[in-house]
Design an enzyme around this catalytic site. Structure first.
Site, PDB file in Angstrom:
ATOM      1  N   GLY A  11       0.781  -1.236   0.000  1.00 40.78           N
ATOM      2  CA  GLY A  11       0.000   0.000   0.000  1.00 40.78           C
ATOM      3  C   GLY A  11       0.813   1.285   0.000  1.00 40.78           C
ATOM      4  O   GLY A  11       0.316   2.332   0.435  1.00 40.78           O
ATOM      5  N   SER A  12       2.029   1.243  -0.546  1.00 40.29           N
ATOM      6  CA  SER A  12       2.797   2.496  -0.567  1.00 40.29           C
ATOM      7  C   SER A  12       2.213   3.490  -1.577  1.00 40.29           C
ATOM      8  O   SER A  12       2.241   4.705  -1.348  1.00 40.29           O
ATOM      9  CB  SER A  12       4.285   2.234  -0.838  1.00 40.29           C
ATOM     10  OG  SER A  12       4.500   1.842  -2.170  1.00 40.29           O
ATOM     11  N   ASN A  13       1.672   2.994  -2.683  1.00 42.72           N
ATOM     12  CA  ASN A  13       0.992   3.917  -3.612  1.00 42.72           C
ATOM     13  C   ASN A  13      -0.297   4.452  -3.000  1.00 42.72           C
ATOM     14  O   ASN A  13      -0.626   5.623  -3.190  1.00 42.72           O
ATOM     15  CB  ASN A  13       0.725   3.231  -4.953  1.00 42.72           C
ATOM     16  CG  ASN A  13       1.953   3.224  -5.839  1.00 42.72           C
ATOM     17  OD1 ASN A  13       2.352   4.256  -6.378  1.00 42.72           O
ATOM     18  ND2 ASN A  13       2.589   2.064  -5.952  1.00 42.72           N
ATOM     19  N   ARG A  64     -15.094 -14.959 -11.150  1.00 44.64           N
ATOM     20  CA  ARG A  64     -14.613 -13.573 -11.272  1.00 44.64           C
ATOM     21  C   ARG A  64     -15.769 -12.576 -11.419  1.00 44.64           C
ATOM     22  O   ARG A  64     -15.754 -11.501 -10.836  1.00 44.64           O
ATOM     23  CB  ARG A  64     -13.661 -13.443 -12.468  1.00 44.64           C
ATOM     24  CG  ARG A  64     -13.090 -12.030 -12.619  1.00 44.64           C
ATOM     25  CD  ARG A  64     -12.122 -11.899 -13.771  1.00 44.64           C
ATOM     26  NE  ARG A  64     -11.090 -12.920 -13.741  1.00 44.64           N
ATOM     27  CZ  ARG A  64     -10.040 -12.892 -12.927  1.00 44.64           C
ATOM     28  NH1 ARG A  64      -9.874 -11.886 -12.095  1.00 44.64           N
ATOM     29  NH2 ARG A  64      -9.155 -13.842 -12.967  1.00 44.64           N
ATOM     30  N   MET A  89      -3.622  -7.151  -7.157  1.00 49.81           N
ATOM     31  CA  MET A  89      -3.047  -8.256  -7.921  1.00 49.81           C
ATOM     32  C   MET A  89      -4.126  -9.192  -8.479  1.00 49.81           C
ATOM     33  O   MET A  89      -4.047 -10.408  -8.313  1.00 49.81           O
ATOM     34  CB  MET A  89      -2.067  -9.042  -7.038  1.00 49.81           C
ATOM     35  CG  MET A  89      -0.966  -8.192  -6.439  1.00 49.81           C
ATOM     36  SD  MET A  89       0.058  -7.412  -7.706  1.00 49.81           S
ATOM     37  CE  MET A  89       1.009  -8.833  -8.233  1.00 49.81           C
ATOM     38  N   ARG A  90      -5.120  -8.595  -9.094  1.00 51.10           N
ATOM     39  CA  ARG A  90      -6.164  -9.393  -9.744  1.00 51.10           C
ATOM     40  C   ARG A  90      -6.511  -8.758 -11.077  1.00 51.10           C
ATOM     41  O   ARG A  90      -6.476  -7.539 -11.211  1.00 51.10           O
ATOM     42  CB  ARG A  90      -7.449  -9.397  -8.896  1.00 51.10           C
ATOM     43  CG  ARG A  90      -7.494 -10.379  -7.782  1.00 51.10           C
ATOM     44  CD  ARG A  90      -8.829 -10.268  -7.064  1.00 51.10           C
ATOM     45  NE  ARG A  90      -9.966 -10.671  -7.897  1.00 51.10           N
ATOM     46  CZ  ARG A  90     -10.394 -11.928  -8.025  1.00 51.10           C
ATOM     47  NH1 ARG A  90      -9.788 -12.900  -7.366  1.00 51.10           N
ATOM     48  NH2 ARG A  90     -11.419 -12.224  -8.795  1.00 51.10           N
ATOM     49  N   HIS A 108       1.749   0.884 -13.056  1.00 54.25           N
ATOM     50  CA  HIS A 108       2.553  -0.294 -13.420  1.00 54.25           C
ATOM     51  C   HIS A 108       4.034   0.092 -13.412  1.00 54.25           C
ATOM     52  O   HIS A 108       4.393   1.147 -13.942  1.00 54.25           O
ATOM     53  CB  HIS A 108       2.134  -0.813 -14.796  1.00 54.25           C
ATOM     54  CG  HIS A 108       2.859  -2.061 -15.178  1.00 54.25           C
ATOM     55  ND1 HIS A 108       2.532  -3.297 -14.662  1.00 54.25           N
ATOM     56  CD2 HIS A 108       3.919  -2.260 -15.988  1.00 54.25           C
ATOM     57  CE1 HIS A 108       3.354  -4.207 -15.149  1.00 54.25           C
ATOM     58  NE2 HIS A 108       4.202  -3.599 -15.961  1.00 54.25           N
ATOM     59  N   GLU A 142      -7.507  -5.304 -21.788  1.00 54.79           N
ATOM     60  CA  GLU A 142      -6.167  -5.778 -22.138  1.00 54.79           C
ATOM     61  C   GLU A 142      -5.223  -5.563 -20.946  1.00 54.79           C
ATOM     62  O   GLU A 142      -5.096  -4.428 -20.459  1.00 54.79           O
ATOM     63  CB  GLU A 142      -5.656  -4.986 -23.355  1.00 54.79           C
ATOM     64  CG  GLU A 142      -4.353  -5.487 -23.924  1.00 54.79           C
ATOM     65  CD  GLU A 142      -3.765  -4.512 -24.954  1.00 54.79           C
ATOM     66  OE1 GLU A 142      -2.579  -4.625 -25.249  1.00 54.79           O
ATOM     67  OE2 GLU A 142      -4.511  -3.620 -25.409  1.00 54.79           O
ATOM     68  N   GLU A 173       6.715   6.224  -9.087  1.00 61.21           N
ATOM     69  CA  GLU A 173       5.306   5.821  -8.973  1.00 61.21           C
ATOM     70  C   GLU A 173       4.570   6.761  -8.023  1.00 61.21           C
ATOM     71  O   GLU A 173       3.469   7.241  -8.306  1.00 61.21           O
ATOM     72  CB  GLU A 173       5.201   4.388  -8.441  1.00 61.21           C
ATOM     73  CG  GLU A 173       5.727   3.326  -9.388  1.00 61.21           C
ATOM     74  CD  GLU A 173       5.487   1.926  -8.837  1.00 61.21           C
ATOM     75  OE1 GLU A 173       4.428   1.677  -8.249  1.00 61.21           O
ATOM     76  OE2 GLU A 173       6.383   1.073  -8.995  1.00 61.21           O
TER      77      GLU A 173
END
Ligand code: GRF
Length: 202
Positions: A11-13, A64, A89-90, A108, A142, A173
């Protein structure tokens, strides 16, 4: 304006976004932080900042679509305008994408379209590029492939390890993600095919 932030880990972002909201660089409030992992350290960062948190366990949902529908419902219930993936991460499927068209951002750790997917810093190092960086983009179906909002370049130095390179990329980031959120919230942009184009304010 209201943000919803989706996380899976450190959670740094998220922290960079919390800080930018607190000092007025982002003209919005964080309505909720949602994690797909129970122990995500970022959940504590959110609680420390007094932000509503939600843990949604993927195993509680059959597929999903069902999971993404639950995430979308939680965001809509809080009237979220912009969704920020911050180390989430999904893969995001159509049930969530369709609820927030061009209203989901991701960060990213590479200069996309180079090195999409996992371990982008390791990919860059192993490929031997001399410049890598960070990218904030709109999320589409995508993987790591949506329109690019902001990028920052980071040189790869002789002797870099995945850790040392990742640390320098992370600094960028934390700088460009709040800035990209501000740009998207502010409006005055359009999409020309896959290009994110900022138009002059009228
Ligand atoms: C960051 O490198 C981000 O670019 C990637 O996952 C990492 C998350 O780190 N998508 P943090 O949880 O924000 O510290």
């Amino acid at each position: 304006m209201k943000l919803g932030v989706l996380i899976s880990g450190r959670g740094s972002n998220l922290q960079a976004i919390i800080d930018a909201v607190a000092d007025g660089r982002i003209p919005a409030a964080i309505a909720v932080v949602i994690s797909n992992r129970f122990g995500a350290a970022g959940l504590q960062r959110a609680r420390d900042a007094g932000i509503d948190t939600l843990y949604l366990n993927p195993r509680d949902y059959p597929d999903r679509d069902a999971y993404d529908a639950a995430v979308a419902a939680a965001l809509q219930a809080r009237h979220v305008d912009l969704v920020c993936l911050a180390g989430f991460m999904r893969l995001v499927g159509p049930r969530l994408l369709d609820e927030f068209p061009n209203r989901i951002l991701n960060i990213h750790p590479s200069l996309l379209p180079s090195f999409p997917g996992l371990d982008a810093q390791r990919q860059a190092l192993e490929h031997g590029v001399q410049i890598t960086g960070a990218t904030v983009h709109l999320v589409t179906s995508e993987l790591d492939g949506g329109p690019i909002v902001l990028q920052a370049a980071v040189p790869v130095l002789p002797g870099d390890t995945v850790e040392s390179l990742s640390a320098r990329v992370l600094v960028e980031e934390h700088r460009i993600y709040p800035e990209a959120i501000r740009i998207v919230l502010q409006g005055g942009w359009t999409l020309a095919a896959r290009r994110f184009v900022r138009v002059a304010a009228s």
